[in-house]
Design an enzyme around this catalytic site. Structure first.
Site, PDB file in Angstrom:
ATOM      1  N   CYS A 112     -17.624  17.580  73.179  1.00 22.08           N
ATOM      2  CA  CYS A 112     -16.841  16.671  74.034  1.00 22.08           C
ATOM      3  C   CYS A 112     -17.710  15.863  74.992  1.00 22.08           C
ATOM      4  O   CYS A 112     -17.248  14.879  75.565  1.00 22.08           O
ATOM      5  CB  CYS A 112     -15.795  17.450  74.825  1.00 22.08           C
ATOM      6  SG  CYS A 112     -14.632  18.285  73.747  1.00 22.08           S
ATOM      7  N   HIS A 250     -13.237  13.515  81.114  1.00 25.20           N
ATOM      8  CA  HIS A 250     -12.880  13.961  79.760  1.00 25.20           C
ATOM      9  C   HIS A 250     -11.432  14.477  79.816  1.00 25.20           C
ATOM     10  O   HIS A 250     -11.038  15.150  80.757  1.00 25.20           O
ATOM     11  CB  HIS A 250     -13.830  15.073  79.330  1.00 25.20           C
ATOM     12  CG  HIS A 250     -13.422  15.745  78.063  1.00 25.20           C
ATOM     13  ND1 HIS A 250     -13.039  15.032  76.950  1.00 25.20           N
ATOM     14  CD2 HIS A 250     -13.306  17.065  77.732  1.00 25.20           C
ATOM     15  CE1 HIS A 250     -12.722  15.888  75.982  1.00 25.20           C
ATOM     16  NE2 HIS A 250     -12.868  17.114  76.438  1.00 25.20           N
ATOM     17  N   ASN A 280      -6.778  15.770  73.415  1.00 25.02           N
ATOM     18  CA  ASN A 280      -8.224  15.900  73.610  1.00 25.02           C
ATOM     19  C   ASN A 280      -8.931  15.331  72.377  1.00 25.02           C
ATOM     20  O   ASN A 280      -8.858  15.900  71.301  1.00 25.02           O
ATOM     21  CB  ASN A 280      -8.560  17.386  73.796  1.00 25.02           C
ATOM     22  CG  ASN A 280     -10.047  17.637  73.990  1.00 25.02           C
ATOM     23  OD1 ASN A 280     -10.873  16.747  73.788  1.00 25.02           O
ATOM     24  ND2 ASN A 280     -10.390  18.848  74.368  1.00 25.02           N
TER      25      ASN A 280
HETATM   26  O1  UT7 Z   1     -12.662  19.878  75.526  1.00 29.73           O
HETATM   27  C1  UT7 Z   1     -13.548  20.934  75.587  1.00 29.73           C
HETATM   28  C2  UT7 Z   1     -13.212  21.891  76.616  1.00 29.73           C
HETATM   29  N1  UT7 Z   1     -11.938  22.498  76.372  1.00 29.73           N
HETATM   30  C3  UT7 Z   1     -11.152  22.756  77.401  1.00 29.73           C
HETATM   31  O2  UT7 Z   1     -11.494  22.410  78.487  1.00 29.73           O
HETATM   32  C4  UT7 Z   1      -9.906  23.560  77.155  1.00 29.73           C
HETATM   33  C5  UT7 Z   1      -9.749  24.564  78.250  1.00 29.73           C
HETATM   34  N2  UT7 Z   1      -8.609  25.448  78.130  1.00 29.73           N
HETATM   35  C6  UT7 Z   1      -7.328  25.033  78.270  1.00 29.73           C
HETATM   36  O3  UT7 Z   1      -7.074  23.856  78.394  1.00 29.73           O
HETATM   37  C7  UT7 Z   1      -6.262  26.083  78.339  1.00 29.73           C
HETATM   38  O4  UT7 Z   1      -6.868  27.355  78.466  1.00 29.73           O
HETATM   39  C8  UT7 Z   1      -5.283  26.077  77.140  1.00 29.73           C
HETATM   40  C9  UT7 Z   1      -4.386  24.882  77.224  1.00 29.73           C
HETATM   41  C10 UT7 Z   1      -6.077  26.076  75.845  1.00 29.73           C
HETATM   42  C11 UT7 Z   1      -4.409  27.334  77.187  1.00 29.73           C
HETATM   43  O5  UT7 Z   1      -3.701  27.396  78.413  1.00 29.73           O
HETATM   44  P1  UT7 Z   1      -3.688  28.741  79.262  1.00 29.73           P
HETATM   45  O6  UT7 Z   1      -2.823  28.512  80.411  1.00 29.73           O
HETATM   46  O7  UT7 Z   1      -5.120  29.112  79.524  1.00 29.73           O
HETATM   47  O8  UT7 Z   1      -2.986  29.751  78.280  1.00 29.73           O
HETATM   48  P2  UT7 Z   1      -3.538  31.133  77.689  1.00 29.73           P
HETATM   49  O9  UT7 Z   1      -4.551  30.877  76.644  1.00 29.73           O
HETATM   50  O10 UT7 Z   1      -3.905  32.045  78.818  1.00 29.73           O
HETATM   51  O11 UT7 Z   1      -2.225  31.683  77.007  1.00 29.73           O
HETATM   52  C12 UT7 Z   1      -1.057  32.004  77.791  1.00 29.73           C
HETATM   53  C13 UT7 Z   1       0.042  32.400  76.841  1.00 29.73           C
HETATM   54  C14 UT7 Z   1      -0.356  33.423  75.773  1.00 29.73           C
HETATM   55  O12 UT7 Z   1       0.735  34.289  75.563  1.00 29.73           O
HETATM   56  P3  UT7 Z   1       0.804  35.738  76.273  1.00 29.73           P
HETATM   57  O13 UT7 Z   1      -0.424  36.447  75.796  1.00 29.73           O
HETATM   58  O14 UT7 Z   1       0.781  35.457  77.740  1.00 29.73           O
HETATM   59  O15 UT7 Z   1       2.076  36.286  75.772  1.00 29.73           O
HETATM   60  C15 UT7 Z   1      -0.578  32.587  74.551  1.00 29.73           C
HETATM   61  O16 UT7 Z   1      -0.382  33.329  73.363  1.00 29.73           O
HETATM   62  O17 UT7 Z   1       0.484  31.242  76.113  1.00 29.73           O
HETATM   63  C16 UT7 Z   1       0.491  31.539  74.701  1.00 29.73           C
HETATM   64  N3  UT7 Z   1       0.215  30.297  73.985  1.00 29.73           N
HETATM   65  C17 UT7 Z   1       1.175  29.436  73.614  1.00 29.73           C
HETATM   66  N4  UT7 Z   1       2.509  29.460  73.763  1.00 29.73           N
HETATM   67  C18 UT7 Z   1       3.196  28.422  73.286  1.00 29.73           C
HETATM   68  C19 UT7 Z   1      -0.999  29.794  73.605  1.00 29.73           C
HETATM   69  N5  UT7 Z   1      -0.827  28.628  72.988  1.00 29.73           N
HETATM   70  C20 UT7 Z   1       0.507  28.378  72.978  1.00 29.73           C
HETATM   71  C21 UT7 Z   1       1.287  27.304  72.498  1.00 29.73           C
HETATM   72  N6  UT7 Z   1       2.627  27.390  72.676  1.00 29.73           N
HETATM   73  N7  UT7 Z   1       0.754  26.241  71.883  1.00 29.73           N
END
Ligand code: UT7
Length: 323
Positions: A112, A250, A280
């Site tokens: 990225c 970004h 993204n």
């Molecule tokens: O571009 C390069 C750099 N990349 C980034 O900067 C990305 C950085 N990370 C993020 O943007 C975020 O961490 C995400 C958007 C990828 C995820 O958001 P989060 O708030 O960190 O969610 P999480 O991974 O902690 O997941 C929370 C919950 C989980 O369920 P449980 O374990 O709490 O029951 C996931 O399984 O959300 C669930 N989950 C979803 N639910 C519905 C993960 N993806 C989804 C989804 N829809 N698409």
């Protein structure tokens, strides 16, 4: 001598994939995607479209905006992680399409942060007088390396390309570029295979040939790093955040962008946001956001901009410039 952005361009593939359609593909909701990421839709390249196709459109638009022709270009650098083929590099493919011969043409692989790396390299060649007109591009077809059955990643990414033409100027121009990387975080965000680490007979046929990300852990490092590099850039150049006209970050996650803006005490009105419409797009996200803001009249000539990116590697980069 400064390198100055003479023109910008971008290109988005026609097909739009909205959050509602993703609800029919994986166990997700429009609400979750918007709340956790800020993304509402993303563009997906047609089956026949490659990264070089998107890059070419963006490049032609930037050249038109800059008032230059292919004959003027003497340097081509493309930031991409999704090249058409291993080689020739996307810069060479583009060079042929534009009918240019002889000038250096290459791609930079920094996920990225690819555009920040490419911009920084081109800036040095211009500022030292070696190059008179550089084409700098960020282009990706990330949809090709996304696992469309993995809800934790497939809702995030999109395809597109952004480009700038850089020319020398006695007025600023790019004031400073700062780059960095830390390879110790390899297991948080990666694509597991390449031609040299390929267990099967056919490159691309392996199980798990997709982006893998521990989103939550990437999130924490991204926030910390992006806040840190923005502050360092301002301190090193004696600029107060209040003097900045625009932050062009970004576009990975709205909450990451808000954290950086808050740290700089910049109102979100002075932050260019495109992730709601683009998702993204990795190396393409910053030049596409810049072009969107230039074309809709938000970014004006002479304004002070801070560009910054963070991505797999980890890699990062920032650029302070007068547009
Ligand atoms: O571009 C390069 C750099 N990349 C980034 O900067 C990305 C950085 N990370 C993020 O943007 C975020 O961490 C995400 C958007 C990828 C995820 O958001 P989060 O708030 O960190 O969610 P999480 O991974 O902690 O997941 C929370 C919950 C989980 O369920 P449980 O374990 O709490 O029951 C996931 O399984 O959300 C669930 N989950 C979803 N639910 C519905 C993960 N993806 C989804 C989804 N829809 N698409």
């Amino acid at each position: 001598m400064y390198a100055r952005i003479a023109g910008t361009g971008s290109y988005l593939p026609e097909r739009i994939l909205g959050n509602r359609e993703l609800e029919t593909m994986v166990d997700t909701t429009d609400e979750w995607i918007r709340e956790r990421t800020g993304i509402e839709r993303r563009h997906i390249a047609a089956e026949t479209q490659t990264t070089a196709d998107l890059a070419e459109q963006a490049a032609r638009r930037a050249m038109e905006a800059a008032g230059v022709t292919a004959a003027d270009i003497d340097f081509i650098v493309v930031g991409t992680t999704t090249p058409d083929v291993v080689f020739p590099n996307v810069g060479c493919l583009l060079q042929e399409r534009l009918g240019i011969r002889g000038c250096p043409a290459f791609s930079v692989e920094a996920a990225c942060s690819g555009f920040m790396y490419a911009l920084s390299i081109a800036e040095r060649f211009i500022a030292t007088g070696r190059v008179a007109c550089a084409l700098v591009i960020g282009a990706e077809t990330l949809s090709r390396i996304v696992d469309w059955s993995d809800r934790s990643t497939c809702v995030l990414f999109g395809d597109g390309a952004g480009a700038v033409v850089l020319k020398p100027s006695s007025e600023p121009g790019i004031i400073a570029c700062q780059l960095g990387a830390d390879g110790h975080y390899q297991d948080l965000l990666y694509h597991p295979y390449g031609p040299s680490r390929c267990p099967g007979p056919v490159f691309g046929d392996q199980e798990g040939h997709f982006i893998h990300m521990k989103g939550n852990e990437v999130f924490k490092v991204a926030v910390k790093t992006l806040e840190g590099i923005a502050e360092k850039m301002l301190v090193d150049n004696g600029v107060d955040a209040a003097e900045l006209d625009w932050l062009i970050p970004h576009q990975a996650n709205l909450r990451i962008i808000q954290a950086t803006a808050k740290r700089l005490r910049m109102p979100m009105e002075r932050v260019v946001l495109t992730l709601q419409d683009h998702g993204n797009t990795s190396a393409a996200s910053i030049p596409m956001a810049l072009d969107a803001a230039v074309r809709d009249g938000r970014v004006q000539r002479g304004e002070l901009l801070l560009l910054e990116g963070f991505g797999g590697g980890f890699t990062w980069g920032a650029c302070l410039l007068r547009f």
